[in-house]
Write an enzyme that holds these catalytic residues in place. Sequence first.
Site, PDB file in Angstrom:
ATOM      1  N   SER A   5       1.010  -1.219   0.001  1.00 31.65           N
ATOM      2  CA  SER A   5      -0.028  -0.040   0.083  1.00 31.65           C
ATOM      3  C   SER A   5       0.802   1.401   0.111  1.00 31.65           C
ATOM      4  O   SER A   5       1.759   1.471  -0.906  1.00 31.65           O
ATOM      5  CB  SER A   5      -0.973  -0.131   1.101  1.00 31.65           C
ATOM      6  OG  SER A   5      -1.873   0.909   1.021  1.00 31.65           O
ATOM      7  N   ASP A  60      -8.815  -7.824  -3.703  1.00 30.22           N
ATOM      8  CA  ASP A  60      -8.876  -6.573  -3.092  1.00 30.22           C
ATOM      9  C   ASP A  60     -10.056  -5.867  -3.394  1.00 30.22           C
ATOM     10  O   ASP A  60     -10.238  -5.394  -4.603  1.00 30.22           O
ATOM     11  CB  ASP A  60      -7.281  -5.877  -3.408  1.00 30.22           C
ATOM     12  CG  ASP A  60      -7.187  -4.598  -2.443  1.00 30.22           C
ATOM     13  OD1 ASP A  60      -8.331  -4.174  -1.692  1.00 30.22           O
ATOM     14  OD2 ASP A  60      -6.082  -4.204  -2.334  1.00 30.22           O
ATOM     15  N   HIS A  69      -6.929  -6.903   0.402  1.00 26.69           N
ATOM     16  CA  HIS A  69      -6.022  -5.834   0.273  1.00 26.69           C
ATOM     17  C   HIS A  69      -4.774  -6.266   1.600  1.00 26.69           C
ATOM     18  O   HIS A  69      -3.409  -5.817   1.205  1.00 26.69           O
ATOM     19  CB  HIS A  69      -6.462  -4.576   0.721  1.00 26.69           C
ATOM     20  CG  HIS A  69      -5.448  -3.245   0.775  1.00 26.69           C
ATOM     21  ND1 HIS A  69      -4.971  -2.957  -0.479  1.00 26.69           N
ATOM     22  CD2 HIS A  69      -4.613  -2.522   1.762  1.00 26.69           C
ATOM     23  CE1 HIS A  69      -4.119  -1.953  -0.215  1.00 26.69           C
ATOM     24  NE2 HIS A  69      -4.087  -1.816   1.085  1.00 26.69           N
TER      25      HIS A  69
END
Length: 224
Positions: A89, A174, A202
């Site tokens: 991320s 995700d 995710h």
Amino acid sequence: MADRQMDSGGGGKHFILLHGLAHGAWCWYKVVAQLRAAGHRATALDMAASGVHPARLHEVASFEDYSRPLLDAVAASPDSDRLVLVGHSLGGLSVALAMEWFPGKVAAAVFLAASMPRVGRHMGVTIEEDLELAKLLVRPGFQFMDDPTMKDETLLTDGNYGSVKRVFVVAKADRSSTEEMQRRMVELSPGADVEEVAGADHMAMLSKPTEVCEVLVRIAGRYD
């Protein structure tokens, strides 16, 4: 080093694992264990004011300061210890900064459902529409969108950042950063190889740790 929450020894490749916004080194515990069992070294880091890092968010003045635990770890590594940096991320942007500063020490960079910038664009452009960033409030986090590092379109260069092998790993289940959004990230930053983890949400390192480990080992074997 106090910023390293988990540093497992052994031979093989040395993976340095970076968490996303508001998380910490703890989120990699399953992958660290499996990488170590496979004979590799794995270091999961807390960025500044994240996880168990002692700093408070208001004490972190810049994105460079936030990324300092990674930058210091890479700087301290032996020149012979070519690293595989893995960013999840928002952690992808800290990885990008380390690639630009220390390209000779990085064998490959892996972006796991991550922000992956490109040469010639400022890094902040990769997170301006990332819905996931608003949802991971395990510990207060900050995107540093107004930080000069995020706005500098000359920061990342072909000779440094662009010289490091990049792999984007798509988490196919995700729902916060959809597969379409992730593949758009690849389109916006051409030149990266692509791997996939089927069924991964995710937090792929928690939902599909074995599969993530297998992908990381495969990538490490591809790039020396």
